[in-house]
Design a protein around this motif. Structure first.
Motif, PDB file in Angstrom:
ATOM      1  N   LEU A  46     -18.650  41.815   8.712  1.00  0.00           N
ATOM      2  CA  LEU A  46     -19.677  40.927   9.257  1.00  0.00           C
ATOM      3  C   LEU A  46     -18.987  39.761   9.944  1.00  0.00           C
ATOM      4  N   ARG A  47     -19.666  39.191  10.919  1.00  0.00           N
ATOM      5  CA  ARG A  47     -19.161  37.988  11.583  1.00  0.00           C
ATOM      6  C   ARG A  47     -20.229  36.911  11.483  1.00  0.00           C
TER       7      ARG A  47
ATOM      8  N   THR B 187     -11.130  35.863   8.553  1.00  0.00           N
ATOM      9  CA  THR B 187     -10.490  35.054   9.580  1.00  0.00           C
ATOM     10  C   THR B 187     -11.456  33.985  10.056  1.00  0.00           C
ATOM     11  N   ILE B 188     -11.048  32.744   9.926  1.00  0.00           N
ATOM     12  CA  ILE B 188     -11.854  31.629  10.426  1.00  0.00           C
ATOM     13  C   ILE B 188     -11.361  31.262  11.819  1.00  0.00           C
TER      14      ILE B 188
ATOM     15  N   LEU C 255     -16.661  33.051  11.139  1.00  0.00           N
ATOM     16  CA  LEU C 255     -15.951  33.653  10.019  1.00  0.00           C
ATOM     17  C   LEU C 255     -16.054  35.165  10.165  1.00  0.00           C
ATOM     18  N   GLN C 256     -14.940  35.798  10.534  1.00  0.00           N
ATOM     19  CA  GLN C 256     -14.879  37.250  10.609  1.00  0.00           C
ATOM     20  C   GLN C 256     -14.518  37.772   9.228  1.00  0.00           C
ATOM     21  N   MET C 257     -15.372  38.606   8.670  1.00  0.00           N
ATOM     22  CA  MET C 257     -15.167  39.121   7.314  1.00  0.00           C
ATOM     23  C   MET C 257     -15.001  40.638   7.379  1.00  0.00           C
ATOM     24  N   ASP C 258     -13.831  41.111   7.019  1.00  0.00           N
ATOM     25  CA  ASP C 258     -13.514  42.542   7.029  1.00  0.00           C
ATOM     26  C   ASP C 258     -13.229  43.018   5.609  1.00  0.00           C
TER      27      ASP C 258
END
Length: 116
Positions: free
Chosen positions: A18-19, A68-69, A80-83
Motif C-alpha cells: 500500500l502507499r 519507505t518514507i 509511506l510506501q509499505m511493502d
C-alpha cells in the motif's frame, strides 16, 4: 491553520503493498520534519518512520527494509510506501509534524488492515 490529510489505506493480504499519502497545508512543508505513526488496536501509538528536511530518514526496527518514507515538497505531500505487509502492520496510520513552538499536528488517520 495547519491541516494534514491522510489517504491510501485499505484492506490488503499479507505480502501485499500500500502507499499512503499525507497532504499538508498551512505550513512551509519543506522545512518541517515529518513522521508517520501507527496505532494498533489496544496498543499505544508508535512512530514508524521520520523524514527530515534534509531528506534523511529513520525507521522503526519493525518496518526497516519494508517501508519507505518520502516527500514531495513541491506538492506538500508526505508518502509511506509499505511493502511485504504483515498482519501486525494493521492499525490506523497518522502523519505528524511539530512546529518550532512545539505544537504537534496530526491528521485524522487512515486505516490499514492486513489479512493473513
Amino acid at each position: 491553520q495547519v491541516q494534514l490529510v491522510e489517504s491510501g489505506g485499505g484492506l490488503v493480504q499479507a505480502g501485499g503493498s500500500l502507499r499512503l499519502s499525507c497532504a499538508a497545508s498551512g505550513l512551509m512543508f519543506s522545512v518541517y520534519t515529518m513522521d508517520w505513526y501507527r496505532q494498533a488496536p489496544g496498543k499505544q501509538r508508535e512512530r514508524v518512520a521520520t523524514i527530515r528536511r534534509s531528506g534523511d530518514t529513520l525507521y522503526a526496527d519493525s518496518v526497516k527494509g519494508r517501508f519507505t518514507i518520502s516527500r514531495d515538497n513541491a506538492k506538500s505531500t508526505l508518502y509511506l510506501q509499505m511493502d511485504s505487509l504483515k498482519p501486525e502492520d494493521t492499525g490506523v496510520y497518522y502523519c505528524n509534524t511539530e512546529s518550532l513552538m512545539r505544537t504537534e499536528y496530526w491528521g485524522q488517520g487512515t486505516q490499514v488492515t492486513v489479512s493473513s
